[in-house]
Design a protein around this motif. Structure first.
Motif, mmCIF file in Angstrom:
data_model
loop_
_atom_site.group_PDB
_atom_site.id
_atom_site.type_symbol
_atom_site.label_atom_id
_atom_site.label_comp_id
_atom_site.label_asym_id
_atom_site.label_seq_id
_atom_site.Cartn_x
_atom_site.Cartn_y
_atom_site.Cartn_z
ATOM 1 N N ASP A 1 5.044 4.626 2.131
ATOM 2 C CA ASP A 1 4.473 3.385 2.348
ATOM 3 C C ASP A 1 4.501 3.171 3.921
ATOM 4 N N GLU A 2 4.103 2.149 4.484
ATOM 5 C CA GLU A 2 4.147 1.905 5.979
ATOM 6 C C GLU A 2 5.550 2.155 6.671
ATOM 7 N N GLY A 3 6.411 1.984 6.017
ATOM 8 C CA GLY A 3 8.029 2.152 6.176
ATOM 9 C C GLY A 3 8.641 3.692 6.253
ATOM 10 N N GLY A 4 7.863 4.289 5.434
ATOM 11 C CA GLY A 4 8.357 5.889 5.331
ATOM 12 C C GLY A 4 8.420 6.055 3.888
ATOM 13 N N ARG B 1 0.793 -1.103 -0.057
ATOM 14 C CA ARG B 1 -0.071 0.039 0.111
ATOM 15 C C ARG B 1 0.942 1.119 -0.034
ATOM 16 N N TYR B 2 0.560 1.972 -0.854
ATOM 17 C CA TYR B 2 1.392 3.114 -1.175
ATOM 18 C C TYR B 2 0.401 4.468 -0.836
ATOM 19 N N GLN C 1 5.550 4.256 -9.310
ATOM 20 C CA GLN C 1 6.003 5.327 -9.862
ATOM 21 C C GLN C 1 5.103 6.044 -11.051
ATOM 22 N N HIS C 2 4.644 5.051 -11.846
ATOM 23 C CA HIS C 2 3.623 5.298 -12.737
ATOM 24 C C HIS C 2 2.472 6.155 -12.109
ATOM 25 N N GLU C 3 1.931 5.632 -11.155
ATOM 26 C CA GLU C 3 0.712 6.387 -10.442
ATOM 27 C C GLU C 3 1.136 7.777 -10.069
ATOM 28 N N ALA C 4 2.330 7.989 -9.416
ATOM 29 C CA ALA C 4 2.994 9.214 -8.707
ATOM 30 C C ALA C 4 2.994 9.993 -10.124
ATOM 31 N N THR C 5 3.600 9.677 -11.111
ATOM 32 C CA THR C 5 3.675 10.307 -12.423
ATOM 33 C C THR C 5 2.394 11.187 -13.026
ATOM 34 N N LEU C 6 1.417 10.143 -12.969
ATOM 35 C CA LEU C 6 0.024 10.484 -13.344
ATOM 36 C C LEU C 6 -0.624 11.573 -12.472
ATOM 37 N N ALA C 7 -0.147 11.324 -11.133
ATOM 38 C CA ALA C 7 -0.819 12.097 -10.071
ATOM 39 C C ALA C 7 -0.301 13.516 -10.138
ATOM 40 N N LEU C 8 0.812 13.541 -10.407
ATOM 41 C CA LEU C 8 1.461 14.929 -10.517
ATOM 42 C C LEU C 8 1.138 15.600 -11.855
ATOM 43 N N ALA C 9 1.020 14.747 -12.815
ATOM 44 C CA ALA C 9 0.606 15.511 -14.255
ATOM 45 C C ALA C 9 -0.804 16.178 -13.953
ATOM 46 N N LEU D 1 -0.681 -1.400 -4.883
ATOM 47 C CA LEU D 1 0.013 -1.592 -6.107
ATOM 48 C C LEU D 1 1.100 -2.856 -6.096
ATOM 49 N N VAL D 2 1.449 -3.392 -7.266
ATOM 50 C CA VAL D 2 2.038 -4.494 -7.301
ATOM 51 C C VAL D 2 3.634 -4.340 -7.508
ATOM 52 N N SER D 3 3.856 -3.273 -7.816
ATOM 53 C CA SER D 3 5.663 -3.183 -7.761
ATOM 54 C C SER D 3 5.651 -1.511 -7.747
ATOM 55 N N LEU D 4 7.396 -1.447 -7.803
ATOM 56 C CA LEU D 4 7.731 -0.168 -7.579
ATOM 57 C C LEU D 4 7.403 0.630 -8.912
#
Length: 81
Positions: free
Chosen positions: A63-66, A3-4, A30-38, A23-26
């Protein structure tokens, strides 16, 4: 799956993501972060006026670790004539 959380930063204002997304992978994160920023940049650019101070937008992913990733976008409009 991990969970991110995608926290938005607009200048000095921070809007935390309380829900997060599994999400299943880093790469997917990263793709989700790019879309959110756009999307954030698109909305902010529409409100921008000429000679307004430069704007800095960011998506901070954790994530839960920081902290995991930060994506930033800075823009400014200046007329010289």
């Amino acid at each position: 799956m991990r969970r991110y959380f995608f926290d938005q930063r607009e200048g000095d204002e921070m809007i935390p993501d309380e829900q997060g997304i599994d999400l299943v992978s880093l790469e997917a994160m990263q793709h989700e972060a790019t879309l959110a920023l756009a999307l954030l940049a698109r909305d902010e650019v529409r409100r921008c006026t000429i000679d307004a101070p430069a704007r800095r937008l960011a998506i901070n992913v954790r994530d839960e670790g920081g902290p995991v990733l930060r994506a930033t976008f800075t823009f400014e409009i200046r007329r010289f004539q």
